[in-house]
Enzyme design. Structure first.
Site, PDB file in Angstrom:
ATOM      1  N   TYR A 197      -9.185  -1.586  15.000  1.00 58.60           N
ATOM      2  CA  TYR A 197     -10.229  -2.452  14.444  1.00 58.60           C
ATOM      3  C   TYR A 197     -10.203  -3.815  15.144  1.00 58.60           C
ATOM      4  CZ  TYR A 197     -12.407  -5.829  11.385  1.00 58.60           C
ATOM      5  OH  TYR A 197     -13.157  -6.868  10.917  1.00 58.60           O
ATOM      6  N   ASP A 244      -0.006  -3.933   8.343  1.00 59.15           N
ATOM      7  CA  ASP A 244      -0.182  -5.214   7.653  1.00 59.15           C
ATOM      8  C   ASP A 244       0.813  -6.256   8.163  1.00 59.15           C
ATOM      9  OD1 ASP A 244      -2.258  -4.702   5.929  1.00 59.15           O
ATOM     10  OD2 ASP A 244      -0.986  -4.208   4.207  1.00 59.15           O
TER      11      ASP A 244
HETATM   12  N1  UFG Z   1      -2.976  -5.061  -0.882  1.00 56.00           N
HETATM   13  C1  UFG Z   1      -2.143  -4.545  -1.867  1.00 56.00           C
HETATM   14  N2  UFG Z   1      -2.641  -3.560  -2.664  1.00 56.00           N
HETATM   15  C2  UFG Z   1      -3.908  -3.064  -2.541  1.00 56.00           C
HETATM   16  C3  UFG Z   1      -4.751  -3.596  -1.528  1.00 56.00           C
HETATM   17  C4  UFG Z   1      -4.242  -4.598  -0.710  1.00 56.00           C
HETATM   18  O1  UFG Z   1      -0.996  -4.959  -2.002  1.00 56.00           O
HETATM   19  O2  UFG Z   1      -4.269  -2.155  -3.292  1.00 56.00           O
HETATM   20  C5  UFG Z   1      -2.460  -6.134  -0.024  1.00 56.00           C
HETATM   21  C6  UFG Z   1      -2.493  -5.795   1.448  1.00 56.00           C
HETATM   22  O3  UFG Z   1      -1.311  -5.138   1.816  1.00 56.00           O
HETATM   23  C7  UFG Z   1      -2.647  -7.175   2.080  1.00 56.00           C
HETATM   24  C8  UFG Z   1      -3.446  -7.970   1.044  1.00 56.00           C
HETATM   25  O4  UFG Z   1      -3.318  -7.249  -0.166  1.00 56.00           O
HETATM   26  O5  UFG Z   1      -1.400  -7.772   2.214  1.00 56.00           O
HETATM   27  C9  UFG Z   1      -4.917  -8.083   1.383  1.00 56.00           C
HETATM   28  O6  UFG Z   1      -5.402  -6.779   1.682  1.00 56.00           O
HETATM   29  P1  UFG Z   1      -6.955  -6.457   1.882  1.00 56.00           P
HETATM   30  O7  UFG Z   1      -7.058  -4.988   2.098  1.00 56.00           O
HETATM   31  O8  UFG Z   1      -7.734  -7.072   0.784  1.00 56.00           O
HETATM   32  O9  UFG Z   1      -7.322  -7.258   3.196  1.00 56.00           O
HETATM   33  P2  UFG Z   1      -6.653  -7.182   4.657  1.00 56.00           P
HETATM   34  O10 UFG Z   1      -5.819  -8.425   4.802  1.00 56.00           O
HETATM   35  O11 UFG Z   1      -6.002  -5.904   4.937  1.00 56.00           O
HETATM   36  O12 UFG Z   1      -7.928  -7.179   5.603  1.00 56.00           O
HETATM   37  C10 UFG Z   1      -8.981  -8.104   5.531  1.00 56.00           C
HETATM   38  C11 UFG Z   1     -10.225  -7.464   6.115  1.00 56.00           C
HETATM   39  C12 UFG Z   1     -10.030  -7.160   7.572  1.00 56.00           C
HETATM   40  C13 UFG Z   1      -9.558  -8.392   8.301  1.00 56.00           C
HETATM   41  C14 UFG Z   1      -8.362  -9.021   7.625  1.00 56.00           C
HETATM   42  C15 UFG Z   1      -8.035 -10.314   8.277  1.00 56.00           C
HETATM   43  O13 UFG Z   1     -10.533  -6.259   5.443  1.00 56.00           O
HETATM   44  O14 UFG Z   1     -11.257  -6.753   8.106  1.00 56.00           O
HETATM   45  O15 UFG Z   1      -8.650  -9.252   6.256  1.00 56.00           O
HETATM   46  O16 UFG Z   1      -7.058 -11.009   7.554  1.00 56.00           O
HETATM   47  F1  UFG Z   1      -9.204  -8.086   9.566  1.00 56.00           F
END
Ligand code: UFG
Length: 323
Positions: free
Chosen positions: A139, A283
């Site tokens: 991505y 992550d």
């Molecule tokens: N998390 C949990 N439990 C869940 C979902 C998420 O603990 O059920 C944690 C993840 O591990 C992460 C944090 O919460 O540490 C945030 O997770 P998200 O899935 O909400 O967001 P991401 O940080 O993975 O990703 C988002 C966007 C991406 C972008 C990224 C940049 O979806 O497109 O932010 O920081 F690249």
């Protein structure tokens, strides 16, 4: 006329709304694979895919497009690890198609939705625009590829672009009209609110052994309304003759997963059961940006920066979603 590609999605629809409020005339082009037709407020809507050259050409032929804002992409890190070709096809090949069409029709202003995922595992916090970009997943790689292609398009065709690297977009429009709803949902704040509403039993915390004070991942949550505001400022800067560049967009405040869950508990007044689970693949432990460049150069002022406001607006929407 501003063409908003992917304008029916969570961030794109907020930008369409603010473009209209700022007096721009918009056309929204979206394949509705992830977006919602109801999210597109007061904009001409055309159903279509970025890989459909003839449909795009027809659009440019029939409308005087002044600039393009491009939100249409697949954006889940985990999914991209499992199906990289789908990500490269949609995010890279699709965007090349859009850029080719723009150049054919002499349209040379482009605002691009990029991501913090271009940095990979950060080498310093806060992350600055000049830091190395070493994405750890397809991505982030697909977005970085486009940033490189954009630089070449500027050299070759004089395309002027601003690439906005989002950190964690969250929250909902204060009017309650539009908000975040992905199907399936994978993002932390909407999932926690679904637990608060009794639609899920518990929130899984992905990893409690990270090198952070409470062991859970730290992210920089940025309100979608503030994020959209930065797009309007970037567009105005391009129209005023700004040269191509890249900006990080976040608040510069990191919040751990546990902190977000606790804040949501306070705001909703509901119990939010937690299950401690294993780390999620790909992550990074901490993603926090300094947004000084956008603040200084664009005059951007995040207004809804604190986590409680972000969660409160999301909660208002989730209790009464429009779709
Ligand atoms: N998390 C949990 N439990 C869940 C979902 C998420 O603990 O059920 C944690 C993840 O591990 C992460 C944090 O919460 O540490 C945030 O997770 P998200 O899935 O909400 O967001 P991401 O940080 O993975 O990703 C988002 C966007 C991406 C972008 C990224 C940049 O979806 O497109 O932010 O920081 F690249």
């Amino acid at each position: 006329m501003i063409l908003v590609v992917g304008g029916a999605g969570y961030i794109g629809s907020q930008v369409v709304k603010q473009l209209n409020e700022a007096g721009f005339v918009t056309i929204t082009y979206d394949n509705l694979k992830k977006g919602q037709r109801e999210a597109v407020i007061a904009s001409k809507f055309i159903l279509g895919d970025i890989r459909d050259t003839s449909r795009l050409s027809k659009l440019f032929k029939e409308n005087q497009v002044e600039a393009v804002m491009h939100f249409a992409a697949d954006s889940l890190v985990g999914e991209s690890m499992e199906n990289p070709l789908a990500y490269f096809e949609n995010n890279v090949a699709g965007t090349i198609n859009l850029l080719k069409t723009m150049i054919n029709f002499g349209v040379k202003r482009f605002i691009f939705s990029s991501t913090a995922a271009v940095y990979g595992e950060p080498q310093q916090i806060p992350i600055m625009e000049t830091d190395p970009t070493v994405p750890t997943n397809p991505y982030g790689e697909s977005k970085l590829m486009i940033e490189r292609i954009l630089a070449r398009c500027d050299e070759a065709y004089g395309l002027k672009y601003i690439s906005l690297r989002y950190f964690n977009a969250a929250g909902a429009d204060e009017s309650g009209q539009i908000g975040e709803a992905h199907h399936p949902e994978t993002h932390l704040i909407p999932l926690i609110l679904q637990v608060a509403l009794g639609q899920r039993e518990a929130i899984k915390v992905f990893g409690t052994d990270y090198p952070t004070p409470d062991g859970t991942c730290i992210r920089d949550y940025i309100h979608v309304v503030d994020l959209a505001e930065a797009h309007i400022l970037a567009l105005k800067a391009l129209i005023a003759g700004k040269t191509s560049t890249v900006y990080n967009l976040g608040n510069g405040n990191g919040h751990s997963v546990k902190e977000v869950i606790e804040a949501a508990g306070r705001i909703t007044g509901r119990k939010i059961p937690v299950i401690e689970a294993r780390r999620r693949r790909g992550d990074p432990a901490v993603l926090v940006t300094g947004s000084t460049k956008a603040i200084q150069e664009l005059g951007w002022k995040p207004r809804l920066a604190d986590l409680e406001t972000i969660i409160a607006t999301a909660w208002q929407w989730h209790r009464n979603p429009s779709w």
